[in-house]
Design a protein around this motif. Structure first.
Motif, mmCIF file in Angstrom:
data_model
loop_
_atom_site.group_PDB
_atom_site.id
_atom_site.type_symbol
_atom_site.label_atom_id
_atom_site.label_comp_id
_atom_site.label_asym_id
_atom_site.label_seq_id
_atom_site.Cartn_x
_atom_site.Cartn_y
_atom_site.Cartn_z
ATOM 1 N N UNK A 154 0.825 -1.214 0.000
ATOM 2 C CA UNK A 154 0.000 0.000 0.000
ATOM 3 C C UNK A 154 0.859 1.264 0.000
ATOM 4 N N UNK A 155 2.101 1.203 0.486
ATOM 5 C CA UNK A 155 2.969 2.375 0.456
ATOM 6 C C UNK A 155 3.292 2.786 -0.978
ATOM 7 N N UNK A 156 3.530 1.802 -1.841
ATOM 8 C CA UNK A 156 3.814 2.105 -3.253
ATOM 9 C C UNK A 156 2.596 2.742 -3.907
ATOM 10 N N UNK A 157 1.442 2.128 -3.718
ATOM 11 C CA UNK A 157 0.220 2.658 -4.324
ATOM 12 C C UNK A 157 -0.165 4.005 -3.729
ATOM 13 N N UNK A 158 0.062 4.191 -2.431
ATOM 14 C CA UNK A 158 -0.268 5.456 -1.783
ATOM 15 C C UNK A 158 0.570 6.596 -2.359
ATOM 16 N N UNK A 159 1.845 6.329 -2.616
ATOM 17 C CA UNK A 159 2.723 7.352 -3.184
ATOM 18 C C UNK A 159 2.274 7.749 -4.586
ATOM 19 N N UNK A 160 1.940 6.764 -5.410
ATOM 20 C CA UNK A 160 1.517 7.049 -6.776
ATOM 21 C C UNK A 160 0.158 7.742 -6.809
ATOM 22 N N UNK A 161 -0.779 7.293 -5.997
ATOM 23 C CA UNK A 161 -2.110 7.906 -5.987
ATOM 24 C C UNK A 161 -2.045 9.345 -5.491
ATOM 25 N N UNK A 162 -1.223 9.588 -4.475
ATOM 26 C CA UNK A 162 -1.082 10.958 -3.973
ATOM 27 C C UNK A 162 -0.498 11.870 -5.041
ATOM 28 N N UNK A 163 0.513 11.378 -5.768
ATOM 29 C CA UNK A 163 1.086 12.174 -6.854
ATOM 30 C C UNK A 163 0.048 12.471 -7.928
#
Length: 226
Positions: free
Chosen positions: A63-72
Protein backbone atom coordinates in the motif's frame (compact mmCIF):
# COMPACT_ATOMS: atom_id res chain seq x y z
CA UNK A 1 -19.87 48.25 -16.59
CA UNK A 2 -17.04 47.12 -18.87
CA UNK A 3 -14.77 46.79 -15.87
CA UNK A 4 -17.31 44.52 -14.14
CA UNK A 5 -17.79 42.39 -17.23
CA UNK A 6 -14.05 42.09 -17.75
CA UNK A 7 -13.55 41.09 -14.14
CA UNK A 8 -16.25 38.40 -14.41
CA UNK A 9 -14.68 37.08 -17.60
CA UNK A 10 -11.33 36.85 -15.86
CA UNK A 11 -12.88 34.91 -12.98
CA UNK A 12 -14.61 32.50 -15.33
CA UNK A 13 -11.55 31.90 -17.46
CA UNK A 14 -9.13 31.61 -14.54
CA UNK A 15 -11.03 29.67 -11.95
CA UNK A 16 -14.12 28.08 -13.45
CA UNK A 17 -12.59 26.42 -16.48
CA UNK A 18 -12.87 22.64 -16.02
CA UNK A 19 -10.26 21.26 -18.41
CA UNK A 20 -8.46 19.25 -15.77
CA UNK A 21 -5.13 18.45 -17.40
CA UNK A 22 -4.66 21.49 -19.54
CA UNK A 23 -1.39 22.47 -17.78
CA UNK A 24 -0.02 18.94 -17.24
CA UNK A 25 1.82 17.44 -20.16
CA UNK A 26 2.25 13.75 -20.81
CA UNK A 27 5.92 14.06 -19.91
CA UNK A 28 5.02 15.55 -16.52
CA UNK A 29 2.55 12.75 -15.88
CA UNK A 30 5.06 10.06 -16.83
CA UNK A 31 7.83 11.64 -14.76
CA UNK A 32 5.57 12.14 -11.75
CA UNK A 33 4.24 8.60 -11.76
CA UNK A 34 7.68 7.13 -12.46
CA UNK A 35 9.39 8.99 -9.61
CA UNK A 36 6.52 8.20 -7.24
CA UNK A 37 6.73 4.51 -8.18
CA UNK A 38 10.49 4.37 -7.63
CA UNK A 39 10.27 6.17 -4.29
CA UNK A 40 7.36 3.93 -3.28
CA UNK A 41 9.44 0.85 -4.09
CA UNK A 42 12.29 2.30 -2.04
CA UNK A 43 9.94 2.69 0.93
CA UNK A 44 8.61 -0.84 0.29
CA UNK A 45 12.07 -2.44 0.37
CA UNK A 46 13.20 -0.43 3.39
CA UNK A 47 10.08 -1.34 5.37
CA UNK A 48 10.55 -5.03 4.53
CA UNK A 49 14.21 -4.94 5.52
CA UNK A 50 13.81 -3.03 8.79
CA UNK A 51 10.53 -4.60 9.96
CA UNK A 52 10.71 -5.65 13.62
CA UNK A 53 7.11 -6.41 14.40
CA UNK A 54 5.47 -9.74 15.07
CA UNK A 55 3.48 -10.36 11.86
CA UNK A 56 4.66 -8.90 8.56
CA UNK A 57 1.84 -7.78 6.24
CA UNK A 58 2.65 -7.85 2.53
CA UNK A 59 -0.55 -6.02 1.60
CA UNK A 60 0.19 -3.22 4.05
CA UNK A 61 3.70 -2.81 2.64
CA UNK A 62 2.44 -2.75 -0.96
CA UNK A 63 0.00 0.00 0.00
CA UNK A 64 2.97 2.38 0.46
CA UNK A 65 3.81 2.10 -3.25
CA UNK A 66 0.22 2.66 -4.32
CA UNK A 67 -0.27 5.46 -1.78
CA UNK A 68 2.72 7.35 -3.18
CA UNK A 69 1.52 7.05 -6.78
CA UNK A 70 -2.11 7.91 -5.99
CA UNK A 71 -1.08 10.96 -3.97
CA UNK A 72 1.09 12.17 -6.85
CA UNK A 73 -1.83 11.69 -9.25
CA UNK A 74 -4.17 13.66 -6.98
CA UNK A 75 -1.70 16.53 -6.62
CA UNK A 76 -1.21 16.71 -10.40
CA UNK A 77 -4.97 16.84 -10.82
CA UNK A 78 -5.84 19.53 -8.28
CA UNK A 79 -2.83 21.70 -9.13
CA UNK A 80 -4.41 22.65 -12.47
CA UNK A 81 -7.75 24.00 -11.33
CA UNK A 82 -8.99 25.69 -8.17
CA UNK A 83 -12.49 24.18 -8.48
CA UNK A 84 -11.05 20.68 -8.62
CA UNK A 85 -8.84 21.40 -5.62
CA UNK A 86 -11.77 22.63 -3.55
CA UNK A 87 -13.91 19.71 -4.63
CA UNK A 88 -11.15 17.26 -3.78
CA UNK A 89 -10.82 18.74 -0.30
CA UNK A 90 -14.54 18.29 0.23
CA UNK A 91 -14.48 14.74 -1.11
CA UNK A 92 -11.53 13.66 1.03
CA UNK A 93 -13.06 15.21 4.15
CA UNK A 94 -15.78 12.54 4.20
CA UNK A 95 -13.33 9.64 3.93
CA UNK A 96 -12.84 7.69 7.15
CA UNK A 97 -10.11 5.09 7.66
CA UNK A 98 -11.13 2.39 10.14
CA UNK A 99 -7.94 0.30 10.07
CA UNK A 100 -6.17 0.47 13.43
CA UNK A 101 -2.43 1.08 13.19
CA UNK A 102 -0.80 -0.23 16.36
CA UNK A 103 2.84 0.52 15.58
CA UNK A 104 3.66 4.27 15.54
CA UNK A 105 6.44 3.61 13.04
CA UNK A 106 3.87 2.38 10.51
CA UNK A 107 2.21 5.80 10.69
CA UNK A 108 5.58 7.38 9.93
CA UNK A 109 5.87 5.28 6.76
CA UNK A 110 2.37 6.34 5.73
CA UNK A 111 3.19 10.03 6.12
CA UNK A 112 6.45 9.46 4.27
CA UNK A 113 4.59 7.93 1.32
CA UNK A 114 2.07 10.76 1.23
CA UNK A 115 4.78 13.43 1.48
CA UNK A 116 6.81 11.86 -1.31
CA UNK A 117 3.69 11.64 -3.48
CA UNK A 118 2.92 15.32 -2.88
CA UNK A 119 6.46 16.31 -3.86
CA UNK A 120 6.32 14.17 -7.03
CA UNK A 121 2.89 15.54 -7.96
CA UNK A 122 4.17 19.09 -7.51
CA UNK A 123 7.12 18.26 -9.83
CA UNK A 124 9.66 18.75 -7.03
CA UNK A 125 11.61 15.66 -7.99
CA UNK A 126 14.95 16.63 -6.36
CA UNK A 127 13.13 17.30 -3.08
CA UNK A 128 11.25 13.99 -3.28
CA UNK A 129 14.36 11.95 -4.07
CA UNK A 130 16.73 13.77 -1.72
CA UNK A 131 14.26 13.83 1.15
CA UNK A 132 13.42 10.15 0.75
CA UNK A 133 17.09 9.18 0.68
CA UNK A 134 17.77 11.21 3.84
CA UNK A 135 14.79 9.69 5.65
CA UNK A 136 15.74 6.20 4.47
CA UNK A 137 19.30 6.55 5.77
CA UNK A 138 18.04 7.71 9.18
CA UNK A 139 15.47 4.89 9.39
CA UNK A 140 18.03 2.25 8.40
CA UNK A 141 20.62 3.59 10.87
CA UNK A 142 18.13 3.63 13.73
CA UNK A 143 16.92 0.12 12.91
CA UNK A 144 20.49 -1.25 13.07
CA UNK A 145 21.27 0.22 16.46
CA UNK A 146 21.75 -2.48 19.05
CA UNK A 147 19.03 -2.47 21.65
CA UNK A 148 20.52 -2.55 25.13
CA UNK A 149 18.42 -4.85 27.23
CA UNK A 150 15.27 -6.71 26.31
CA UNK A 151 12.16 -6.50 28.51
CA UNK A 152 10.68 -9.77 29.76
CA UNK A 153 7.72 -10.76 31.89
CA UNK A 154 8.52 -13.16 34.70
CA UNK A 155 5.44 -15.04 35.91
CA UNK A 156 5.76 -16.84 39.24
CA UNK A 157 3.06 -18.92 40.90
CA UNK A 158 3.69 -19.68 44.57
CA UNK A 159 2.10 -20.29 47.94
CA UNK A 160 2.48 -18.33 51.17
CA UNK A 161 5.43 -20.51 52.12
CA UNK A 162 7.69 -18.94 49.48
CA UNK A 163 6.75 -15.29 50.05
CA UNK A 164 9.84 -14.13 51.99
CA UNK A 165 12.45 -16.06 49.99
CA UNK A 166 10.84 -15.11 46.70
CA UNK A 167 10.75 -11.45 47.64
CA UNK A 168 14.52 -11.51 48.32
CA UNK A 169 15.21 -13.27 45.00
CA UNK A 170 13.11 -10.81 43.01
CA UNK A 171 14.78 -7.86 44.70
CA UNK A 172 18.10 -8.95 43.13
CA UNK A 173 16.54 -8.84 39.65
CA UNK A 174 15.50 -5.17 40.00
CA UNK A 175 12.12 -6.02 38.52
CA UNK A 176 8.86 -4.06 38.56
CA UNK A 177 5.68 -5.68 39.73
CA UNK A 178 3.09 -5.45 36.93
CA UNK A 179 0.27 -7.50 38.42
CA UNK A 180 -0.56 -9.68 41.41
CA UNK A 181 -3.34 -12.25 41.41
CA UNK A 182 -4.34 -13.84 44.70
CA UNK A 183 -6.45 -16.99 44.54
CA UNK A 184 -7.35 -19.72 46.93
CA UNK A 185 -4.19 -21.60 47.78
CA UNK A 186 -1.68 -19.69 45.63
CA UNK A 187 -0.51 -16.27 44.43
CA UNK A 188 0.58 -15.37 40.89
CA UNK A 189 3.03 -12.53 40.32
CA UNK A 190 3.91 -10.85 37.01
CA UNK A 191 7.21 -8.95 37.14
CA UNK A 192 8.82 -6.94 34.37
CA UNK A 193 12.59 -7.42 34.17
CA UNK A 194 15.24 -6.23 31.71
CA UNK A 195 17.85 -8.76 30.58
CA UNK A 196 21.12 -7.73 28.96
CA UNK A 197 21.92 -11.29 27.88
CA UNK A 198 20.32 -14.73 27.67
CA UNK A 199 21.35 -15.85 31.13
CA UNK A 200 18.27 -17.47 32.69
CA UNK A 201 19.97 -19.21 35.59
CA UNK A 202 17.86 -17.22 38.04
CA UNK A 203 14.77 -19.14 36.92
CA UNK A 204 16.25 -22.38 38.21
CA UNK A 205 16.97 -20.81 41.59
CA UNK A 206 13.46 -19.40 41.86
CA UNK A 207 11.82 -22.68 40.82
CA UNK A 208 13.77 -24.55 43.52
CA UNK A 209 12.34 -22.37 46.30
CA UNK A 210 9.93 -24.13 48.61
CA UNK A 211 6.38 -23.18 47.73
CA UNK A 212 7.05 -22.13 44.10
CA UNK A 213 4.97 -24.27 41.76
CA UNK A 214 5.60 -22.67 38.37
CA UNK A 215 7.96 -20.11 36.77
CA UNK A 216 7.59 -18.71 33.24
CA UNK A 217 9.59 -16.13 31.27
CA UNK A 218 7.95 -14.31 28.34
CA UNK A 219 9.51 -11.89 25.90
CA UNK A 220 7.74 -8.55 26.33
CA UNK A 221 7.63 -5.80 23.67
CA UNK A 222 5.43 -3.38 25.58
CA UNK A 223 2.41 -3.81 23.25
CA UNK A 224 -0.77 -5.70 23.96
CA UNK A 225 -2.98 -7.18 21.28
CA UNK A 226 -6.48 -5.74 21.20
Amino acid sequence: MNDVINFQDIIKKSFLHLESFRNVSYIDMILGLTFSFLIGMFIYMLYHRTFRGVVYSYNYNVSFVLMTMITALIIMTISTNIVLSLGMVGALSIVRFRTAVKDPLDIVYMFWSISAGIACGARMYPLAVGGSLAIGIVVYWLSRRKVRGQPYLLIVRHTEEATDQLRAALRQLNGKLKSKTVRKGFTELTIEIVMLDDNTAFMQKISELAGVSDVSLINYTGDYAQ
